[in-house]
Design an enzyme around this catalytic site. Structure first.
Site, PDB file in Angstrom:
ATOM      1  N   ALA A  92       0.607  -0.986   0.385  1.00 42.46           N
ATOM      2  CA  ALA A  92       0.150   0.083  -0.058  1.00 42.46           C
ATOM      3  C   ALA A  92       0.701   0.888  -0.450  1.00 42.46           C
ATOM      4  CB  ALA A  92      -1.256  -0.109   1.245  1.00 42.46           C
ATOM      5  N   LYS A  93       0.248   2.312  -0.368  1.00 42.78           N
ATOM      6  CA  LYS A  93       1.227   3.786  -0.012  1.00 42.78           C
ATOM      7  C   LYS A  93      -0.024   4.522   0.300  1.00 42.78           C
ATOM      8  CE  LYS A  93       5.173   4.697  -0.010  1.00 42.78           C
ATOM      9  NZ  LYS A  93       6.647   4.240   0.098  1.00 42.78           N
ATOM     10  N   GLY A  94       0.914   5.550   1.182  1.00 41.61           N
ATOM     11  CA  GLY A  94      -0.488   6.889   0.768  1.00 41.61           C
ATOM     12  C   GLY A  94       0.319   8.635   0.624  1.00 41.61           C
TER      13      GLY A  94
END
Ligand code: NAD
Length: 430
Positions: free
Chosen positions: A117-119
């Site tokens: 994931a990444k944000g």
């Protein structure tokens, strides 16, 4: 047709960013090499879930500014989602999708029980006061909190965020969950609230473990070898320290202020003190000055690019005089340069493995938080060595078996693990 291979070109902008398309191009090449199941490949070319949120923040002048934040959960076949949070003015959904895909492939090749994931938030954090940054972090956390958690998705620091940001994230999440401390919701926290010993030097130490193994594979030894390092920040300075302690001669290093050279080897502990005092490596006593491009061309046994992306390209790939390159930075070699260097017989340890020490110790932090039992620094270092070298040896096996370069081998090993797991889990609902 696009680089999405057998998919029609997507008209969705977030699937057409350069970072994502490049990752998918590498993915397609490696998927072909291992004859990946086409249904699995098709699924892996798309993120599972993309969340966009508005983040209103009370600024110091009492006005309210609304920033845009993202969290992209790319794939969770292997375990909870994991990936950093970036605060930067260039963050957009397309970039976050690309970074989330890369985290998926990285966690898989490293053998971790984690998805990708990444944000991020589109904001220039250098323009925020501490209070504004805290307000932004707390509201962003709140906006995505239904989707994160110690068993769901575990963020970490990235560009523009740090241990303090993670402390605010953990505090906000814990308060929203009834006021019970939930340290396992993020990693990269300060040690006082559930961070791990050994995290700060983990990436640099991992680079040196990988470099030592690459040397062994090429009948070389770390002790007495000549090493050149570009970048003297977190990754580069710890890589220099650990190589120096193993008897290597660090003949040249550079940072944004310029480069320095001493053929007999630099005194690294003194250099680290000097950089703390002066802010850069420039004018360190008993050295000759070098430009950054000259540094990359110094004759050596191992070159460790630990600064920025795209430092070695078709303009300088022919001039590199090393036997081994260990990619401490993310993407320091262009794809075209990799092909040239590979043809010249230069051994490349690719970034997904070589700089994996940070995410591996993040994983250890999460494990320690869940157990509420914390390890000594030497235990963290030893476990890091075990995990990173197992992954490296596995990639090397793919390289030998399939007769491919190390970068393609890393992607092939990553996809192969995901493919097996996805086939076992099957398609929901059927
Ligand atoms: P950092 O900010 O601590 O250090 C970066 C270093 O590069 C500094 O010494 C800076 O002066 C130098 N630099 C900047 N521009 C330069 C230029 N033009 N020429 C030469 N040197 C230059 O960053 P870091 O945490 O050490 O990260 C370095 C790289 O490693 C980045 O690509 C990052 O994404 C990657 N990385 C870091 C980690 C980590 O745990 N820190 C983990 C994985 C990957």
């Amino acid at each position: 047709m696009s680089v999405h291979d057998n998919l029609p070109a997507s008209n969705e902008a977030h699937l057409n960013g350069p970072l994502f398309l490049n990752a998918i191009q590498n993915f397609n090449e490696a998927a072909k090499v291992i004859n990946c199941d086409p249904n699995i490949a098709e699924r892996l070319r798309r993120p599972r879930r993309c969340l966009t949120v508005s983040v209103p923040v009370r600024m110091d002048d009492q006005s309210v500014k609304v920033f845009t934040g993202y969290r992209v959960q790319y794939n969770s076949t292997l375990g909870p989602y994991k990936g950093g949070i970036r605060y930067h003015q260039n963050v957009d959904l397309a970039e976050v999708v690309g970074l989330a895909a890369l985290m998926t492939f990285k966690n898989s090749v490293l053998g971790l029980p984690l998805g990708g994931a990444k944000g991020g938030v589109c904001v220039d954090p250098t323009q925020l006061s501490r209070a504004e940054k805290q307000g932004l972090t707390r509201r962003y956390t709140s906006e995505i909190s239904a989707f994160v958690g110690p068993n769901k998705d575990i963020p970490a620091p990235d560009v523009g965020t740090d241990p303090q940001t993670m402390a605010w994230f953990m505090d906000t999440y814990s308060n929203e969950q009834g006021g019970y401390a939930q340290p396992g919701v993020v990693t990269g926290k300060p040690v006082e609230i559930g961070g791990s010993l050994g995290r700060n030097h983990a990436t640099g130490l991992g680079v040196i473990y990988v470099c030592e193994r690459a040397m062994e594979m090429n009948q070389m030894k770390m002790a007495g070898s000549r090493i050149v390092i570009q970048g003297f920040g977190n990754v580069g300075s710890f890589a220099a320290k650990f190589a120096y302690e193993r008897g290597a001669r660090i003949v040249a290093v550079s940072d944004v202020s310029g480069g320095i050279f001493n053929g007999d080897g630099l005194n690294v502990p003194e250099l680290i003190k000097y950089v703390k005092q002066t802010g850069g490596v420039k004018n360190f006593p008993n050295t000759q000055p070098l430009s950054n491009s000259q540094l990359l061309e110094v004759e050596c046994d191992a070159l460790l690019p630990c600064a920025l992306e795209n430092q070695i390209d078709t303009h300088n790939a022919e001039k590199i005089k090393t036997k081994i390159i260990v990619e401490g930075a993310n993407g320091p070699l262009t794809n075209a340069a990799t092909k040239i260097l590979d043809k010249r017989g230069i051994f490349i340890a690719p970034d997904v493995i070589a700089n994996g020490g940070g995410v591996i110790v993040s994983y250890f932090e999460w494990v320690q938080d869940i157990m509420s039992f914390f390890w000594e620094e030497q235990d963290v270092d030893a476990k890091l060595k075990g995990v990173i070298l197992k992954a490296f040896d596995n990639v090397y096996k793919f390289k030998q078996e399939k007769n491919i370069d190390m970068r393609t081998a890393a992607m092939a090993a990553s996809i192969s693990r995901l493919e097996k797991a996805m086939l076992l889990r099957g398609l929901y609902p059927r």
